[in-house]
Structure formats: structure tokens, C-alpha cells
Design an enzyme around this catalytic site. Structure first.
Site, short mmCIF file in Angstrom:
data_model
loop_
_atom_site.label_atom_id
_atom_site.label_comp_id
_atom_site.label_asym_id
_atom_site.label_seq_id
_atom_site.Cartn_x
_atom_site.Cartn_y
_atom_site.Cartn_z
N GLY A 179 -3.43 -3.66 11.49
CA GLY A 179 -3.88 -4.09 10.17
C GLY A 179 -5.39 -4.20 10.18
NE ARG A 185 -22.33 -15.83 39.10
CZ ARG A 185 -23.35 -15.00 39.08
NH1 ARG A 185 -23.24 -13.83 38.46
NH2 ARG A 185 -24.49 -15.30 39.66
CG HIS A 198 -1.83 -1.20 1.29
ND1 HIS A 198 -1.39 -2.42 1.73
CD2 HIS A 198 -3.13 -1.35 0.93
CE1 HIS A 198 -2.40 -3.29 1.67
NE2 HIS A 198 -3.46 -2.67 1.19
CG HIS A 235 -28.03 -13.33 27.37
ND1 HIS A 235 -28.83 -12.83 26.39
CD2 HIS A 235 -27.64 -12.26 28.12
CE1 HIS A 235 -28.95 -11.52 26.54
NE2 HIS A 235 -28.22 -11.15 27.57
CG HIS A 294 -23.58 -15.50 33.21
ND1 HIS A 294 -22.69 -14.90 34.07
CD2 HIS A 294 -24.82 -15.24 33.70
CE1 HIS A 294 -23.36 -14.29 35.05
NE2 HIS A 294 -24.66 -14.49 34.86
CG HIS A 334 -6.08 1.89 -0.19
ND1 HIS A 334 -6.17 2.33 1.11
CD2 HIS A 334 -6.04 0.54 -0.12
CE1 HIS A 334 -6.18 1.30 1.94
NE2 HIS A 334 -6.11 0.19 1.22
CD GLU A 355 -19.88 -6.31 25.35
OE1 GLU A 355 -20.90 -6.61 25.99
OE2 GLU A 355 -19.87 -5.46 24.42
CG ASN A 369 -6.78 9.56 2.71
OD1 ASN A 369 -7.89 9.09 2.49
ND2 ASN A 369 -5.79 8.82 3.18
CB SER A 427 -22.96 -10.62 36.10
OG SER A 427 -24.27 -10.15 36.32
#
Length: 669
Positions: free
Chosen positions: A124, A359, A35, A475, A463, A265, A413, A192, A386
Site C-alpha cells: 500500500g 556495539r 481503486h 548524527h 551510535h 485511478h 537504509e 499506464n 561502525s
């Protein structure tokens, strides 16, 4: 674009920047791949940054208090490789530039950390570098608060393009950085207006400056080819108490016939185009040749940081001995001596304890670990209660309390995982973060990069099965263990009780690379009833209970299903079927054992049944290999998504019961 005027107005700067551009053109042409456009467009910004602001020392590329330079739009890797060669990084020779994108070169298609000195993170996948940079800045703030500005006091600079800012992770990253007021973070946006498909306006009309400002950033917009304006903007960014974004208006593939087009590009390899561009630049050196005065000037930039480094080393040497040792320990990622005793204490206390969810077991371990490992920085993606990731006395990491060690990441997340990668790569801190296992999907690109980079990150994924119950199939993860276990260089632990959870944490905290802890919501009976200092989980799989007579069946399980396997064993033994139970907390570690070790755990001859509240896919190696065979092996688990009901009902309806496991084993005899 009047390049002649630009060249004449800033002649020395122009020649320095042209060295980046021409090396890029030559390397991409030689590889016939790469590139060209981004390095040609951002060369002016890079030149000013390295000449006037960036603090680095090529002779000590891992100096802890160096400024960090992150190329988030990593497809423009020749920009970074050119800078490393020009400023004198010993490993980045001209031969490496000529070997761009070739086998075993230090110049791969996209930058790879640990592969090339001077590369801070693997980039990347667009937006990841920007997300990492937030973690780098968090780590710097945390260490500066802990050890003082004489020890830790540097900046994180990022180059990012339109693609980085369109990817969703960028929103999570910039909003988190704005909330945290990470004032040592400066992003130079390669504005750009071009992507692979064409003009950005074909797909996006976002006012990026307004977007960053709305997230609490300091924002400037400049001509990205004016060195004076670039210098002033970077200085202004450093003086503002907020994170800063500088929108650098640039021309992709500057000076070529592909300028300001989608063609610019990618790889510009046409010989006439390259010759024409060099003529426009006023560059008459041979391919890969940098005039001696220009190379010397770049090397001066590289030499400038040596004094700052030696002054820093003197400050470190002046610290009290214990403080020096502690900084060295965390900088090198060594666990404290007290960790083993802390883990041992948790294991001893767990023997004979009442059933708890793993947990909760993890929280018990963290209470002990966080007290003896001040480098841990925990957090959760809005699921603290939780995930059980917050322990007493951590304090909240926030603008008013940089000594706090708990980050409220919000419902981010992906941004959390990307930031934790950056924290781990920065060094000096050890990040862990929690979410529901099902939402590993949202963090997947960053988890993959944790594994690719060997970043020491701990993912606390609670969980972990249909055992979470009433929230239902949206879930309930069933395929996620297979997905995570399929990822190279990622340890996936699914502990069966508090003892195995403590052992999993010990490995995650002391061994290099990332780990996943898959933890239950439902309470589990302790399966380890005798204490041993030895970490049995380190073998990956081990004999938990042996057949009392002739061994006819082997039951394998992980996590919450180990107690089901133990109950099934009782039924089988009562019927005269000698049954061994093998707990498999970490398939990856078991696969690393010598074959003789694996054969001792899984000897041939007996029928085999694996039980896990997930899909079968990763179990076939242990069911059918190492002396196993198709007609004498079976799996009890999930072949569909889950459902909404209490956990005990789901286990019964899906057949994940001791009765069904025993019946399945008997059918194979």
C-alpha cells in the site's frame, strides 16, 4: 482502444480477465470505496501470469517452494482478491469479495500478510512491495545455495506502478537487485501513465526502462493487453540471467469513460458507468456472478500447482533425516538448541570483563550466534566497521557466492530495511542489518511495516545518543528512541552492557516480531557483575541494585546511562539516601508484565528519577504511573538537539552526570 477486436482475438483469455475486472467493479461499488482502475488495467497480465507461469497451490498457500506474487501497488487489492477467489483459495469466498473493505473481512483496503492467505506481504505504501521483493529473491537464492534446487527453486513476481517507481525506495531496491543479479525476480510495471493528480508527465519524465537497464536489469516493453506478448515476455524474462522488468503498456480503468484519466485511478461506483463497461466487455452476468465455465477454468489454474507441490514434498521426504529436520526448523523459524548455550557463554565471559561499547558487545554476541544459526543473514548500510555486524566466516552474499551470509547493502537504509522485511516474510532466513540510529529516519516506513506485519527482523542501530560525540547533532539521535518506542509491536532494546546485549539478542532471535537494538559508540562499564542463566532483560525492567536502607529514591535508566545511575546511587547511599537502581532495557516488555510484577520493580513511595540521553517523552508512564506522582518525579536527559564535542564534554554540558542525577533526586525528597 479497440476492445471488440481484443475480445475477439483472444476470446477465452478475454473472458477470464473480464472476471477480474467485473468482480473489481462490483466490490468497489458495494463498498463505495476502493481503486478500480489498476485491476481493470492489469487484469490481462495477471491472467497470463497465473495461467501459464505462476506455481502455487490454493490448498497449501504456505508451501515453502511456491512462487511469490507481490502486489506492490497495493491500492489495486481487488486484483489480488479476485485472483484468490477465482483460483479457489478456501478462505477467499464470494462473501469475502462482497465484504470488500468491511470490518473483519479478509479483503481489507490494501493487502495484509497473515490476514489473508495468498497475500505475501503488506503493501500500500508505494514502493515497499518492490523493496520486499528484493528480499524475497535474496532469501530464495540463499536457501537454494544451502539446500539445493530440489528444495528451493522458485520465482518472485511483482506488479508495480508509476507510484512505486517514483518513490525513493525503488531506486535503492532496483540498484541493489541489479548489483546482486537476482535472476529469479521479475517486475511487471503497470505503465499506464496516470497518477492521482493526472498524467505522469505532469511530475515525471523518467525513462523507466533506461533507469532499470542502467541498474543492471533485463528490460522489455510490451502491450499489456496482448496475452501472447505477455506470455513471451515473461518467458524471456525467466531465461535471462538478470533481474527483469517488463514495462506493460496498459490503459487504466480499461473500457470505461474514466479510461486513461486520473478519475480511473479511484473508485468507479456510478451504476450507469459500470453497466456501460460491462456492455463493452460483453459481460451480461449479474453482479458478483461468475459464469460456471469461467470459474472452472480459473480453478484449473489453482489445481495445477498441486502436482508440483506433491513432487516437492516427495523430494523433501527423500532427504536424509537430519537435513529434513534442519530445513523444517529454519522454514518454521525455530531457533536451534545450541543458541541458549551460545548466549550463556557470552554472558559468562562478560562478567568482570573490561568496558566495551555495546556495539562491540553485539559483535561478541553475533560471533557466537552466527556460528550456531546458519539461517542468519547480516548486513549494514555501508557502516560495517561502525555497526560491528560482520563476523568471521559469514562470507559475502554476492552473485558468485550465494552461500555467503553478509550483504553489503550500500548507502541504502530504506532499501535494506524493505529487503529484510521480504527476507523475513519469505522464511527460512533471519535477517539483521545495521546503520546509525539517527538514520532510522531513512528506514522508518519499512521499520513501521516490520511492526505491522510482525516480521522477524533485527535492526542494529548503533551510535545511539550524544555519546557518539564529535559528529554533532546531525548524527546524534535524541528523539529516535521515542519514535521507535511509539511504534506498536516493535521491541526496542537499549542494553547497558554485554550481558544485557546478549539477553536482548536472545529475545530478538527467539520471539516473533521485529526488534531494535540501540547500541552505544562509547565504552560502558559492566553493570551486571554476577552471572545468572535467567534472562533478566526479558522482564523489560528489573532491579539492578537495591537500597541498603530504607528505600527513598528509585533511579531508572537504560543503556549508557545505567552506569551513571549506578554512580549516582553511590553518592546518594553515601549521604544516607536509600536508592534502588532499575535498569530498563526494553519498555515494551516491561509494559507487558502483570501489574504486580511492575509494582515490585516500581513500588510507590520513593521519589523517581529517570536518566537517558534522549528526550523525556516515553518515560512519563514509569515516572508518573504505578504509584508515581508529578511532584516526586524528574527526568535527566535531553530537551534539545546535541552538539559537536567529545562525548564526555557533552554529557557534562547537558547535565547527564551522576552528580546531577543525585542532586535531582535529593531535590525531590
Amino acid at each position: 482502444m479497440d476492445i471488440a477486436s481484443l475480445r475477439n482475438a483472444h476470446f477465452e483469455h478475454w473472458r477470464l480477465a473480464a472476471a477480474i475486472r467485473t468482480l473489481t467493479l462490483d466490490a468497489v461499488a458495494a463498498a463505495n470505496s476502493g481503486h478500480s482502475g489498476m485491476p481493470m488495467g492489469m487484469a490481462d497480465v495477471a491472467t497470463v501470469l497465473f495461467d501459464k507461469h505462476l506455481r502455487f497451490d490454493p490448498k497449501a498457500p504456505f508451501w515453502p517452494d511456491r512462487d511469490r506474487f507481490i502486489l506492490s501497488n497495493g491500492h489495486g487489492s481487488m486484483l489480488l482478491y479476485s485472483l484468490l477467489y477465482l483460483t479457489g483459495y478456501p478462505d477467499m469466498t464470494l462473501e469475502q469479495i462482497k465484504d470488500f473493505r468491511q470490518w473483519e473481512s479478509r479483503t481489507p483496503g490494501h493487502p495484509e500478510v497473515h490476514h489473508t492467505a495468498g497475500v505475501e506481504t503488506t503493501t500500500g505504501p508505494l514502493g515497499q512491495g518492490l523493496g520486499n521483493a528484493v528480499g524475497f529473491a535474496i532469501a530464495e537464492e540463499s536457501l537454494r545455495a544451502r539446500f539445493g534446487a530440489k528444495v528451493m527453486d522458485h520465482w518472485t513476481y511483482v506488479f508495480a506502478g508509476d507510484g512505486c517507481l517514483m518513490e525513493g525506495v525503488s531506486h535503492e531496491a532496483i540498484s541493489l537487485a541489479g548489483k546482486q543479479q537476482l535472476s529469479r525476480l521479475i517486475v511487471c510495471f503497470d505503465d499506464n501513465g496516470i497518477t492521482i493528480d493526472g498524467k505522469v508527465s505532469m511530475a515525471d519524465v523518467t525513462d523507466q526502462g533506461a533507469r532499470f537497464a542502467a541498474a543492471g536489469w533485463h528490460v522489455q516493453s510490451i502491450d499489456g493487453h496482448d496475452p501472447a506478448a505477455i506470455d513471451v515476455a515473461i518467458q524471456a524474462a525467466k531465461e535471462d540471467p538478470r533481474p527483469s522488468m517488463i514495462a506493460c503498456k496498459t490503459h487504466i480503468a480499461l473500457g470505461s469513460s474514466a479510461q486513461d484519466t486520473a478519475k480511473g485511478h479511484g473508485a468507479l461506483t456510478d451504476a450507469k458507468l459500470i453497466a456501460d463497461v460491462k456492455a463493452v466487455y460483453g459481460w451480461d452476468a449479474a453482479p458478483f456472478e461468475i459464469p460456471a465455465d469461467i470459474k472452472a477454468r480459473w480453478e484449473q489454474m489453482g489445481q495445477r500447482g498441486a502436482q508440483a507441490r506433491t513432487e516437492w514434498e516427495a523430494r523433501i521426504a527423500a532427504l536424509p533425516t537430519a537435513r529434513q529436520a534442519e530445513f523444517k526448523r529454519v522454514a518454521e523459524g525455530e531457533a536451534p538448541r545450541k543458541l541458549a548455550a551460545a548466549i550463556r557463554g557470552v554472558k559468562q565471559a562478560a562478567i568482570g570483563a573490561k568496558p566495551v561499547a555495546t556495539r562491540k558487545s553485539s559483535e561478541l554476541v553475533l560471533e557466537a550466534v552466527n556460528a550456531v544459526m546458519p539461517e542468519t543473514i547480516g548486513g549494514s548500510a555501508d557502516l560495517t566497521g561502525s555497526n560491528n555486524t560482520l563476523t568471521k566466516d559469514l562470507g559475502t552474499f554476492e552473485p558468485g557466492n550465494r552461500k555467503g551470509r553478509y550483504v553489503y547493502y550500500g548507502i541504502r537504509e530504506h532499501g535494506m530495511a524493505a529487503a529484510m522485511n521480504g527476507m523475513a516474510l519469505h522464511g527460512g532466513v533471519l535477517p539483521y542489518g545495521g546503520t546509525f540510529m539517527c538514520f532510522a529516519d531513512y528506514a522508518r516506513p519499512s521499520i513501521r511495516l516490520s511492526a505491522l506485519m510482525g516480521a522477524k527482523v533485527v535492526y542494529v542501530l548503533t551510535h545511539d545518543s550524544i555519546g557518539l560525540g564529535e559528529d554533532g547533532p546531525t548524527h546524534q539521535p535524541v528523539e529516535h528512541l521515542a519514535m521507535l518506542r511509539a511504534t506498536p509491536n516493535l521491541r526496542v532494546f537499549r542494553p547497558a552492557d554485554t550481558v544485557e546485549t546478549a539477553e536482548a539478542w536472545e529475545i530478538a532471535l527467539t520471539q516473533p516480531g521485529p526488534s531494535v537494538l540501540a547500541l552505544s559508540r562509547q565504552n560502558l562499564k559492566p553493570v551486571r557483575t554476577e552471572h545468572t542463566n535467567k534472562n533478566l532483560s526479558a522482564q523489560g525492567a528489573y532491579v539492578l541494585a537495591e537500597a541498603t536502607g530504607k528505600r527513598q529514591a528509585i533511579l531508572m535508566a537504560s543503556g549508557s546511562e545505567v552506569e551513571i545511575a549506578m554512580a549516582a546511587r553511590e553518592r546518594l547511599e553515601a549521604e544516607g539516601v536509600g536508592t534502588r537502581v532499575v535498569s530498563v532495557p526494553c519498555m515494551e516488555l516491561f509494559a507487558q508484565q502483570d501489574e504486580k510484577v511492575r509494582r515490585r520493580v516500581l513500588p510507590p513511595g520513593a521519589v523517581r528519577v529517570a536518566v537517558e540521553a534522549a528526550v523525556r517523552q516515553p518515560w512519563d508512564r514509569w515516572l508518573l504511573g504505578q504509584g508515581g506522582r508529578e511532584g516526586k518525579a524528574a527526568f535527566v536527559g535531553m530537551s534539545s538537539f546535541g552538539a559537536s564535542a567529545p562525548a564526555e564534554v557533552l554529557y557534562e554540558k547537558f547535565g547527564i552526570t551522576a552528580e546531577n542525577v543525585a542532586r535531582t533526586a535529593q531535590s525531590l525528597l
